[in-house]
Scaffold this motif. Structure first.
Motif, PDB file in Angstrom:
ATOM      1  N   GLU A 157       0.816  -1.215   0.000  1.00 15.51           N
ATOM      2  CA  GLU A 157       0.000   0.000   0.000  1.00 15.51           C
ATOM      3  C   GLU A 157       0.848   1.263   0.000  1.00 15.51           C
ATOM      4  O   GLU A 157       0.379   2.334  -0.424  1.00 15.51           O
ATOM      5  N   ASP A 158       2.101   1.164   0.467  1.00 14.91           N
ATOM      6  CA  ASP A 158       3.007   2.311   0.433  1.00 14.91           C
ATOM      7  C   ASP A 158       3.547   2.568  -0.971  1.00 14.91           C
ATOM      8  O   ASP A 158       3.920   3.692  -1.304  1.00 14.91           O
ATOM      9  N   LEU A 159       3.613   1.513  -1.780  1.00 17.90           N
ATOM     10  CA  LEU A 159       4.205   1.617  -3.111  1.00 17.90           C
ATOM     11  C   LEU A 159       3.209   2.064  -4.167  1.00 17.90           C
ATOM     12  O   LEU A 159       3.595   2.661  -5.180  1.00 17.90           O
ATOM     13  N   LEU A 160       1.916   1.782  -3.944  1.00 13.25           N
ATOM     14  CA  LEU A 160       0.912   2.008  -4.976  1.00 13.25           C
ATOM     15  C   LEU A 160       0.319   3.407  -4.903  1.00 13.25           C
ATOM     16  O   LEU A 160       0.141   3.985  -3.824  1.00 13.25           O
ATOM     17  N   ILE A 161      -0.009   3.949  -6.083  1.00 12.02           N
ATOM     18  CA  ILE A 161      -0.822   5.152  -6.146  1.00 12.02           C
ATOM     19  C   ILE A 161      -2.196   4.798  -5.579  1.00 12.02           C
ATOM     20  O   ILE A 161      -2.741   3.729  -5.884  1.00 12.02           O
ATOM     21  N   PRO A 162      -2.763   5.640  -4.718  1.00 10.01           N
ATOM     22  CA  PRO A 162      -4.074   5.318  -4.129  1.00 10.01           C
ATOM     23  C   PRO A 162      -5.104   4.940  -5.191  1.00 10.01           C
ATOM     24  O   PRO A 162      -5.236   5.591  -6.220  1.00 10.01           O
ATOM     25  N   GLY A 163      -5.822   3.864  -4.913  1.00  4.09           N
ATOM     26  CA  GLY A 163      -6.856   3.405  -5.817  1.00  4.09           C
ATOM     27  C   GLY A 163      -6.387   2.477  -6.920  1.00  4.09           C
ATOM     28  O   GLY A 163      -7.190   2.049  -7.748  1.00  4.09           O
ATOM     29  N   GLN A 164      -5.085   2.116  -6.916  1.00  3.62           N
ATOM     30  CA  GLN A 164      -4.533   1.300  -8.005  1.00  3.62           C
ATOM     31  C   GLN A 164      -4.252  -0.144  -7.617  1.00  3.62           C
ATOM     32  O   GLN A 164      -3.587  -0.863  -8.361  1.00  3.62           O
ATOM     33  N   GLU A 165      -4.756  -0.591  -6.466  1.00  3.28           N
ATOM     34  CA  GLU A 165      -4.476  -1.969  -6.063  1.00  3.28           C
ATOM     35  C   GLU A 165      -5.078  -2.971  -7.050  1.00  3.28           C
ATOM     36  O   GLU A 165      -4.439  -3.971  -7.408  1.00  3.28           O
ATOM     37  N   GLY A 166      -6.290  -2.712  -7.520  1.00  3.98           N
ATOM     38  CA  GLY A 166      -6.909  -3.602  -8.497  1.00  3.98           C
ATOM     39  C   GLY A 166      -6.106  -3.676  -9.781  1.00  3.98           C
ATOM     40  O   GLY A 166      -5.929  -4.764 -10.357  1.00  3.98           O
ATOM     41  N   SER A 167      -5.582  -2.524 -10.231  1.00  3.86           N
ATOM     42  CA  SER A 167      -4.757  -2.499 -11.445  1.00  3.86           C
ATOM     43  C   SER A 167      -3.474  -3.299 -11.244  1.00  3.86           C
ATOM     44  O   SER A 167      -3.017  -3.997 -12.157  1.00  3.86           O
ATOM     45  N   PHE A 168      -2.900  -3.197 -10.047  1.00  2.54           N
ATOM     46  CA  PHE A 168      -1.669  -3.941  -9.767  1.00  2.54           C
ATOM     47  C   PHE A 168      -1.896  -5.440  -9.902  1.00  2.54           C
ATOM     48  O   PHE A 168      -1.113  -6.150 -10.539  1.00  2.54           O
ATOM     49  N   TRP A 169      -2.981  -5.937  -9.326  1.00  5.31           N
ATOM     50  CA  TRP A 169      -3.211  -7.380  -9.369  1.00  5.31           C
ATOM     51  C   TRP A 169      -3.640  -7.847 -10.758  1.00  5.31           C
ATOM     52  O   TRP A 169      -3.423  -8.998 -11.122  1.00  5.31           O
ATOM     53  N   ARG A 170      -4.212  -6.947 -11.559  1.00  9.55           N
ATOM     54  CA  ARG A 170      -4.501  -7.313 -12.948  1.00  9.55           C
ATOM     55  C   ARG A 170      -3.196  -7.503 -13.731  1.00  9.55           C
ATOM     56  O   ARG A 170      -3.065  -8.450 -14.514  1.00  9.55           O
ATOM     57  N   GLN A 174      -1.399 -10.998 -15.422  1.00  8.62           N
ATOM     58  CA  GLN A 174      -0.755 -11.121 -16.734  1.00  8.62           C
ATOM     59  C   GLN A 174       0.634 -11.756 -16.601  1.00  8.62           C
ATOM     60  O   GLN A 174       1.043 -12.570 -17.436  1.00  8.62           O
ATOM     61  N   ALA A 175       1.362 -11.376 -15.543  1.00  4.10           N
ATOM     62  CA  ALA A 175       2.664 -11.994 -15.283  1.00  4.10           C
ATOM     63  C   ALA A 175       2.508 -13.484 -15.007  1.00  4.10           C
ATOM     64  O   ALA A 175       3.361 -14.298 -15.392  1.00  4.10           O
ATOM     65  N   HIS A 176       1.430 -13.853 -14.335  1.00  8.71           N
ATOM     66  CA  HIS A 176       1.163 -15.263 -14.070  1.00  8.71           C
ATOM     67  C   HIS A 176       0.917 -16.013 -15.377  1.00  8.71           C
ATOM     68  O   HIS A 176       1.379 -17.146 -15.547  1.00  8.71           O
ATOM     69  N   GLN A 177       0.210 -15.391 -16.310  1.00  4.92           N
ATOM     70  CA  GLN A 177      -0.017 -16.026 -17.604  1.00  4.92           C
ATOM     71  C   GLN A 177       1.303 -16.259 -18.330  1.00  4.92           C
ATOM     72  O   GLN A 177       1.505 -17.303 -18.964  1.00  4.92           O
ATOM     73  N   ARG A 178       2.224 -15.295 -18.237  1.00  8.14           N
ATOM     74  CA  ARG A 178       3.547 -15.478 -18.857  1.00  8.14           C
ATOM     75  C   ARG A 178       4.288 -16.635 -18.195  1.00  8.14           C
ATOM     76  O   ARG A 178       4.956 -17.426 -18.865  1.00  8.14           O
ATOM     77  N   TRP A 179       4.144 -16.743 -16.875  1.00  4.93           N
ATOM     78  CA  TRP A 179       4.800 -17.837 -16.151  1.00  4.93           C
ATOM     79  C   TRP A 179       4.240 -19.185 -16.600  1.00  4.93           C
ATOM     80  O   TRP A 179       4.985 -20.151 -16.780  1.00  4.93           O
ATOM     81  N   LEU A 180       2.923 -19.263 -16.785  1.00  8.07           N
ATOM     82  CA  LEU A 180       2.312 -20.501 -17.252  1.00  8.07           C
ATOM     83  C   LEU A 180       2.858 -20.898 -18.620  1.00  8.07           C
ATOM     84  O   LEU A 180       3.162 -22.073 -18.867  1.00  8.07           O
TER      85      LEU A 180
END
Length: 245
Positions: A157-170, A174-180
């Motif tokens: 929460e210290d690293l993210l722009i407020p309100g961007q947590e959902g965008s971060f996990w989206r 995508q990174a998980h899809q690359r890992w797969l």
């Protein structure tokens, strides 16, 4: 001055500018004074390969007492293996307690290492491995992102722009899809159905990316170890605060 001499002068001046810029960058990173503390204990008088042991490999930073306290507290927390386990008062006390109760072959490993330093950020990776019988032991992982200027740990929460947590996990998904894809699981419906994407608390703020590290049995079987997902900084513009990019 002839043309050859002029060119040579320009090259020398350009090299000097690059060198000075590099020196300024290096000067901006305060040197880190850190000492490794490694201990390994077995029951007194015990000899042989089946002797229980506790191996603790940790760090002490000369000018960062708050970080030292965080490392100690986090390693002690990683010793909890069951609902009835209590948090030990000290790592030394944990060593003695484990060895008193240990059966032949049991072992416990705890480690803290400096994974990366950039600007005023220290990234410490924490590792554990506990074997108390059975087919294999149980490993654990964690990170501390420490801001030396602010003398505190940085959480997501210290690293993210407020309100961007959902965008971060989206973006993480995508990174998980690359890992797969990289690991040959993208077309395996059974694998992706049984091991879906999850969020993780193990997040490291690296120099050019954000690393998400997963515990065993989280998004993959034990044999996959600790999966690592990397999100390049360019994919986090508008999501991570500019000072951390």
């Amino acid at each position: 001055m002839n043309r050859t001499a002029s060119i040579r002068t320009l090259i020398l001046l350009s090299s000097l500018v690059v060198l000075l810029s590099g020196c300024q960058h290096l000067a901006s990173e305060r040197p880190v004074e850190v000492r490794q503390n490694l201990t390994e204990q077995r029951p007194q008088g015990c000899q042989g390969e089946d002797c229980p042991l506790v191996n603790i490999d940790t760090l002490t930073f000369t000018d960062e007492p708050e970080l030292n306290n965080l490392i100690d507290a986090r390693l002690r927390r990683m010793t909890i293996n069951g609902p009835d386990d209590r948090l030990p008062d000290s790592l030394k006390g944990y060593q003695q307690q484990f060895l008193r109760a240990a059966e032949p072959g049991w072992s416990s490993y705890l480690q803290a290492k400096l994974r990366e330093q950039h600007d005023d950020i220290l990234v410490v990776e924490l590792s554990s491995y506990l074997y108390v019988g059975g087919a294999h032991g149980m490993p654990g992982r964690g990170f501390i992102n420490y801001d030396r200027e602010a003398d505190r740990e940085l959480r997501l929460e210290d690293l993210l722009i407020p309100g961007q947590e959902g965008s971060f996990w989206r973006v993480a998904r995508q990174a998980h899809q690359r890992w797969l894809v990289e690991n040959g699981h993208a077309q395996d419906a059974e694998f992706t159905g049984f091991w879906p994407f999850q969020q993780t608390e193990n997040i490291a703020l690296l120099k050019d990316s954000v690393l998400l590290k997963y515990d065993v049995y989280s998004i993959a079987p034990y044999s996959s170890g600790h999966p690592e997902l990397f999100i390049p900084h360019e994919q986090l513009e508008g999501i991570l605060k500019p000072e951390y990019l």
